[in-house]
Design an enzyme around this catalytic site. Structure first.
Site, PDB file in Angstrom:
ATOM      1  N   CYS A  87     -19.122   6.459   5.283  1.00 47.45           N
ATOM      2  CA  CYS A  87     -19.117   4.996   5.436  1.00 47.45           C
ATOM      3  C   CYS A  87     -18.165   4.620   6.563  1.00 47.45           C
ATOM      4  O   CYS A  87     -17.105   4.025   6.342  1.00 47.45           O
ATOM      5  CB  CYS A  87     -18.724   4.328   4.122  1.00 47.45           C
ATOM      6  SG  CYS A  87     -19.129   2.576   4.043  1.00 47.45           S
ATOM      7  N   LYS A 118       0.833  -1.208   0.000  1.00 41.57           N
ATOM      8  CA  LYS A 118       0.000   0.000   0.000  1.00 41.57           C
ATOM      9  C   LYS A 118       0.864   1.253   0.000  1.00 41.57           C
ATOM     10  O   LYS A 118       0.655   2.187  -0.784  1.00 41.57           O
ATOM     11  CB  LYS A 118      -0.917  -0.015   1.220  1.00 41.57           C
ATOM     12  CG  LYS A 118      -1.904   1.153   1.282  1.00 41.57           C
ATOM     13  CD  LYS A 118      -1.474   2.291   2.201  1.00 41.57           C
ATOM     14  CE  LYS A 118      -1.464   1.894   3.643  1.00 41.57           C
ATOM     15  NZ  LYS A 118      -1.211   3.060   4.539  1.00 41.57           N
TER      16      LYS A 118
END
Length: 407
Positions: free
Chosen positions: A268, A198
């Site tokens: 979210c 990542k």
């Protein structure tokens, strides 16, 4: 006639070639057969072409899976993120570098900010980067620092002690192998200590302006599974990255991380997502799944109005570190005696130290609560002694009624 002559000439040429080969190999010429019938032209069998009555059905290519309504979902994501009101927009890793530094130092600072951001909020990472830049965030300055000094500068990022070792080791590698610069490929970045896929893909985009893959963190991993952007549920962010890259167009790889991270920070959420504010609530596959309720803070006791908090019907879980509320029974005799302030239940004693926000040192906090508990116990004992003495006194009315009439 012309066709027969042509066949004969071809046959004679082949015979002459065979004779030449025989002479080279010293074979007798009698073995060559002068019969020309074996060189006749043979017709091929006739092939019958047949057509099928029904047209074949078009078969979709295997492996090109796409989630339903993903383009509409993407448009709504862009609309919800148009205000740029998430922490990642102002305090993300792309906002942590010093603009006045050299390009080599800017690339190094982008790598350090990504290493600090692992399991840490953007606000904490940004503050740590500001302290490092004031001290001088360069390869030579980091190597000259002691571990204690570097730890105080990056505290309180997550796993700060481990990150001190990773930063020191990675910086030493950059100085020895890359001339105080960072590698220019994701594979080489992943070989550095404390750098994962990542970080490598995001660093390639921020530092080198190259898109090598999708940077999948906890937000992208969670949201991709919620909205059904992976064919099968994935267990790790690396599996999510491979699943997204298998179908998502390459032009959107650099945009997905920034969109989903801000969406996960504002709407979210991991616990109790704000589905009512989401534009994708009608097409989201997780809209029918029961969501865990938000954790409500402990309700304040309204002493002025003498209102009792509403009971939820569930008995709270008892913790050995939580002090139980003191229940002081009112005396039946009217006494002008006020309860001391130390006996009044405050929010500090109602909430467990493990559940408080911004607890710097849990051990010190627990010791403080235990000392306060001892003080409170002493005050309570003194109060009970005074109350028992008052109860033991005789009322003056009893003295008047107890007159001796025998006199």
């Amino acid at each position: 006639m012309s066709r027969k002559k042509g066949l004969l000439t071809c046959a004679s040429k082949e015979i002459n070639k065979k004779i030449e080969r025989m002479e080279e190999e010293n074979l007798p010429k009698k073995t060559i057969s002068p019969d020309l019938n074996e060189y006749k032209f043979k017709k091929k069998p006739h092939i019958k072409i047949e057509f099928e009555e029904d047209t074949p059905k078009k078969q979709l290519p295997v492996g090109l899976w796409e989630p339903s309504h993903w383009q509409e979902f993407l448009v709504n994501l862009r609309n919800m993120r148009a205000n740029h009101d998430a922490p990642v927009d102002t305090m993300g890793c792309h906002m942590c570098m010093d603009e006045n530094a050299s390009p080599k130092e800017i690339r190094y600072q982008s790598l350090i900010s990504l290493m600090l951001s692992s399991q840490t909020k953007d606000q904490v990472t940004f503050a740590a980067m500001e302290r490092l830049k004031q001290r001088g965030l360069t390869v030579d300055n980091i190597l000259a620092m002691s571990d204690e000094e570097l730890g105080t500068l990056i505290y309180p990022v997550g796993f700060w002690k481990t990150k001190v070792k990773y930063i020191k080791k990675t910086t030493q590698t950059l100085k020895e192998q890359y001339n105080s610069d960072i590698p220019d490929s994701a594979e080489k970045l992943c070989k550095l200590t404390g750098v994962g896929p990542k970080m490598a893909h995001i660093c390639m985009k921020v530092a080198w302006n190259k898109v090598t893959g999708i940077g999948v963190d906890t937000h992208v991993h969670r949201i991709s599974n919620r909205i059904g952007w992976v064919k099968n549920p994935t267990a790790t962010p690396e599996d999510t990255r491979k699943a997204l890259q298998s179908w998502l167009p390459f032009d959107l790889w650099s945009e997905v991380n920034h969109l989903m991270v801000g969406f996960g920070q504002t709407i979210c959420l991991p616990i109790g997502p704000n589905c009512d504010e989401c534009l994708n609530k009608d097409i989201c596959p997780s809209r029918l799944i029961k969501k865990s309720p938000k954790k409500t803070p402990t309700k304040k006791i309204e002493e002025k109005n003498n209102e009792k908090p509403l009971s939820t019907g569930k008995t709270p879980r008892k913790s050995p570190q939580i002090l139980s509320k003191l229940k002081i029974e009112k005396s039946p005799i009217n006494v002008n005696l006020k309860t001391p302030k130390s006996l009044q239940t405050t929010k500090e004693f109602m909430i467990s130290p493990t559940k408080r926000k911004a607890v710097k040192n849990l051990k010190e906090d627990l010791e403080l609560t235990s000392k306060n508990a001892m003080k409170q116990k002493k005050v309570k004992d003194n109060y009970n002694k005074q109350e028992s003495k008052i109860k033991a006194r005789k009322s003056p009315r009893l003295k008047t009624t107890g007159i001796n009439h025998t006199a």
